[in-house]
Design a protein around this motif. Structure first.
Motif, PDB file in Angstrom:
ATOM      1  N   LEU A  26       5.070  36.680  32.103  1.00  0.00           N
ATOM      2  CA  LEU A  26       5.413  35.286  31.869  1.00  0.00           C
ATOM      3  C   LEU A  26       6.047  34.652  33.104  1.00  0.00           C
ATOM      4  O   LEU A  26       5.792  33.495  33.425  1.00  0.00           O
ATOM      5  N   HIS A  27       6.903  35.410  33.783  1.00  0.00           N
ATOM      6  CA  HIS A  27       7.577  34.894  34.971  1.00  0.00           C
ATOM      7  C   HIS A  27       8.229  36.064  35.684  1.00  0.00           C
ATOM      8  O   HIS A  27       8.390  37.156  35.109  1.00  0.00           O
ATOM      9  N   SER A  28       8.603  35.858  36.946  1.00  0.00           N
ATOM     10  CA  SER A  28       9.307  36.864  37.725  1.00  0.00           C
ATOM     11  C   SER A  28      10.236  36.159  38.696  1.00  0.00           C
ATOM     12  O   SER A  28       9.940  35.046  39.160  1.00  0.00           O
ATOM     13  N   SER A  29      11.365  36.786  39.008  1.00  0.00           N
ATOM     14  CA  SER A  29      12.333  36.180  39.914  1.00  0.00           C
ATOM     15  C   SER A  29      13.095  37.271  40.655  1.00  0.00           C
ATOM     16  O   SER A  29      13.014  38.454  40.313  1.00  0.00           O
ATOM     17  N   VAL A  30      13.849  36.865  41.671  1.00  0.00           N
ATOM     18  CA  VAL A  30      14.742  37.757  42.416  1.00  0.00           C
ATOM     19  C   VAL A  30      16.124  37.123  42.387  1.00  0.00           C
ATOM     20  O   VAL A  30      16.286  35.944  42.722  1.00  0.00           O
ATOM     21  N   ASP A  31      17.136  37.898  41.996  1.00  0.00           N
ATOM     22  CA  ASP A  31      18.452  37.306  41.773  1.00  0.00           C
ATOM     23  C   ASP A  31      19.310  37.317  43.027  1.00  0.00           C
ATOM     24  O   ASP A  31      18.884  37.721  44.117  1.00  0.00           O
ATOM     25  N   ALA A  32      20.560  36.875  42.880  1.00  0.00           N
ATOM     26  CA  ALA A  32      21.479  36.732  44.014  1.00  0.00           C
ATOM     27  C   ALA A  32      21.822  38.053  44.667  1.00  0.00           C
ATOM     28  O   ALA A  32      22.308  38.082  45.802  1.00  0.00           O
ATOM     29  N   TYR A  33      21.557  39.163  43.992  1.00  0.00           N
ATOM     30  CA  TYR A  33      21.887  40.487  44.521  1.00  0.00           C
ATOM     31  C   TYR A  33      20.634  41.262  44.935  1.00  0.00           C
ATOM     32  O   TYR A  33      20.710  42.461  45.192  1.00  0.00           O
ATOM     33  N   ARG A  35      17.940  41.923  43.139  1.00  0.00           N
ATOM     34  CA  ARG A  35      17.232  42.618  42.063  1.00  0.00           C
ATOM     35  C   ARG A  35      16.060  41.767  41.597  1.00  0.00           C
ATOM     36  O   ARG A  35      16.208  40.556  41.396  1.00  0.00           O
ATOM     37  N   ALA A  36      14.913  42.416  41.390  1.00  0.00           N
ATOM     38  CA  ALA A  36      13.719  41.712  40.917  1.00  0.00           C
ATOM     39  C   ALA A  36      13.595  41.886  39.407  1.00  0.00           C
ATOM     40  O   ALA A  36      13.881  42.950  38.866  1.00  0.00           O
ATOM     41  N   HIS A  37      13.158  40.812  38.741  1.00  0.00           N
ATOM     42  CA  HIS A  37      13.045  40.822  37.284  1.00  0.00           C
ATOM     43  C   HIS A  37      11.676  40.289  36.877  1.00  0.00           C
ATOM     44  O   HIS A  37      11.212  39.273  37.410  1.00  0.00           O
ATOM     45  N   TRP A  38      11.037  40.979  35.936  1.00  0.00           N
ATOM     46  CA  TRP A  38       9.783  40.516  35.355  1.00  0.00           C
ATOM     47  C   TRP A  38       9.997  40.257  33.871  1.00  0.00           C
ATOM     48  O   TRP A  38      10.572  41.097  33.160  1.00  0.00           O
ATOM     49  N   LEU A  39       9.526  39.124  33.396  1.00  0.00           N
ATOM     50  CA  LEU A  39       9.571  38.776  31.979  1.00  0.00           C
ATOM     51  C   LEU A  39       8.186  39.038  31.391  1.00  0.00           C
ATOM     52  O   LEU A  39       7.200  38.418  31.807  1.00  0.00           O
ATOM     53  N   LEU A  40       8.123  39.960  30.431  1.00  0.00           N
ATOM     54  CA  LEU A  40       6.843  40.470  29.945  1.00  0.00           C
ATOM     55  C   LEU A  40       6.711  40.283  28.439  1.00  0.00           C
ATOM     56  O   LEU A  40       7.697  40.315  27.697  1.00  0.00           O
ATOM     57  N   THR A  41       5.465  40.118  27.989  1.00  0.00           N
ATOM     58  CA  THR A  41       5.163  40.066  26.571  1.00  0.00           C
ATOM     59  C   THR A  41       3.918  40.896  26.313  1.00  0.00           C
ATOM     60  O   THR A  41       3.083  41.074  27.205  1.00  0.00           O
ATOM     61  N   GLU A  42       3.809  41.420  25.099  1.00  0.00           N
ATOM     62  CA  GLU A  42       2.666  42.269  24.768  1.00  0.00           C
ATOM     63  C   GLU A  42       1.407  41.446  24.545  1.00  0.00           C
ATOM     64  O   GLU A  42       0.310  41.879  24.887  1.00  0.00           O
ATOM     65  N   PRO A  53       8.983  32.112  17.893  1.00  0.00           N
ATOM     66  CA  PRO A  53      10.170  32.863  18.331  1.00  0.00           C
ATOM     67  C   PRO A  53       9.891  34.361  18.237  1.00  0.00           C
ATOM     68  O   PRO A  53       9.438  34.863  17.220  1.00  0.00           O
ATOM     69  N   CYS A  54      10.126  35.068  19.332  1.00  0.00           N
ATOM     70  CA  CYS A  54       9.711  36.464  19.405  1.00  0.00           C
ATOM     71  C   CYS A  54      10.630  37.226  20.354  1.00  0.00           C
ATOM     72  O   CYS A  54      11.507  36.650  20.991  1.00  0.00           O
ATOM     73  N   ASP A  55      10.399  38.526  20.437  1.00  0.00           N
ATOM     74  CA  ASP A  55      11.098  39.357  21.396  1.00  0.00           C
ATOM     75  C   ASP A  55      10.247  39.500  22.647  1.00  0.00           C
ATOM     76  O   ASP A  55       9.016  39.571  22.564  1.00  0.00           O
ATOM     77  N   VAL A  56      10.888  39.533  23.803  1.00  0.00           N
ATOM     78  CA  VAL A  56      10.193  39.761  25.065  1.00  0.00           C
ATOM     79  C   VAL A  56      10.953  40.833  25.842  1.00  0.00           C
ATOM     80  O   VAL A  56      12.120  41.125  25.557  1.00  0.00           O
ATOM     81  N   LEU A  57      10.293  41.407  26.820  1.00  0.00           N
ATOM     82  CA  LEU A  57      10.874  42.500  27.597  1.00  0.00           C
ATOM     83  C   LEU A  57      11.154  42.042  29.018  1.00  0.00           C
ATOM     84  O   LEU A  57      10.291  41.431  29.658  1.00  0.00           O
ATOM     85  N   VAL A  58      12.356  42.329  29.502  1.00  0.00           N
ATOM     86  CA  VAL A  58      12.684  42.125  30.916  1.00  0.00           C
ATOM     87  C   VAL A  58      12.718  43.487  31.587  1.00  0.00           C
ATOM     88  O   VAL A  58      13.426  44.394  31.133  1.00  0.00           O
ATOM     89  N   VAL A  59      11.950  43.640  32.664  1.00  0.00           N
ATOM     90  CA  VAL A  59      11.991  44.840  33.488  1.00  0.00           C
ATOM     91  C   VAL A  59      12.654  44.482  34.805  1.00  0.00           C
ATOM     92  O   VAL A  59      12.192  43.591  35.528  1.00  0.00           O
TER      93      VAL A  59
END
Length: 296
Positions: A26-33, A35-42, A53-59
């Protein structure tokens, strides 16, 4: 692209482990420290929205190691993700009506929704600083729409939803029509807005410094000391790097190059860009990798 520009290659930074490649990004970002984050859905989302409204996974990838956080009760919109210093996350819908009071959803470190608020329509940039304050830049449809929260073009918010600062012109600048580029480092923000593309620096005390800038159309920038590098531009300048020197009241171009992938292949015309201090993070489709240009 100017044929005579020398090439600078991005360096590999981090990637989404192959075990998650069957999920939909769904989206991806890199934070102030860093760290890279991916927002994922099945399941693949509908056009611009999740099904319900559902659950999603952040890696999260930190020093090469993956960590999972499951966010619960995510609202049905196509969200952007940003990490908070306390281990929590927030999701933001880029388009919002004044009646939408849940544009920004905040989740704690366990993935539970805690509160929600609104920052205005037409969000182009969302970056949290090292304290958790949120810098929000808007594109033209938000700025010129009927939304007072978007009208300044650039603002800073607390993670609880209080607007702490909003841009107003000072001598040497006009109103922001579109926040093309935004860099947040520590508690300081740098912006390069349309139409005249001045380089703006907002320090932790909210003092605004303005420098005249000849570089047009950049969507990313990296800053270190008296040096700033702009990335992007119009047309064939989509992969341009403008290496510049900062003076008291202006930006002076020292050299121009073109930016390419780590293997030397050309970048797409549309890139996902995150600007953090001396680092410029770039992502192309299918968005499973982040590359970096680091001035340090």
């Amino acid at each position: 692209m100017a044929a005579d520009r020398p090439e600078t290659r991005l360096a590999p930074y981090t990637r989404l482990p192959r075990a998650y490649h069957d999920r939909h990004i769904l989206h991806s970002s890199v934070d102030a420290y860093g760290r890279a984050h991916w927002l994922l859905t099945e399941r693949p989302p509908g056009p611009g929205r999740l099904d319900a409204p559902c659950d999603v996974l952040v890696v999260t990838i930190d020093d090469g190691a993956p960590h999972e956080t499951r966010l619960t009760a995510v609202l049905p919109r196509f969200p952007r993700i940003e990490a908070l210093p306390d281990g929590g996350f927030l999701l933001l819908g880029t388009r919002s009506r004044p009646s939408d009071r849940r544009q920004v959803q905040v989740f704690d470190a366990f993935g539970r929704p805690t509160h929600a608020f609104r920052v205005g329509d037409g969000v182009e940039h969302l970056l949290a600083d090292e304290t958790g304050a949120l810098w929000v830049g808007h594109f033209d449809e938000g700025v010129y729409g009927d939304d007072e929260l978007s009208a300044p073009g650039l603002s800073r918010w607390s993670a609880s939803g209080e607007r702490l600062w909003a841009y107003r012109p000072v001598p040497g600048t006009g109103w922001i029509s579109d926040c093309y580029a935004l860099n947040v480092a520590g508690r300081t923000a740098w912006a390069c807005p349309y139409t005249d593309f001045p380089l703006l620096r907002i320090d932790p005390a909210d003092a605004l410094r303005v420098r005249r800038n000849p570089v047009r159309g950049a969507h990313g920038l990296a800053v270190r000391g008296g040096r700033v590098v702009f990335f992007g531009g119009y047309g064939d300048d989509h992969d341009r790097l403008a290496d510049c020197r900062l003076t008291g009241d202006s930006v002076e171009v020292v050299a121009e190059q073109r930016l390419s992938r780590p293997d030397g292949a050309p970048l797409d015309r549309h890139n996902r860009i995150v600007s953090r201090g001396p680092r410029l993070y770039v992502q192309n489709g299918p968005c499973t990798e982040w590359w970096v240009l680091d001035l340090a």
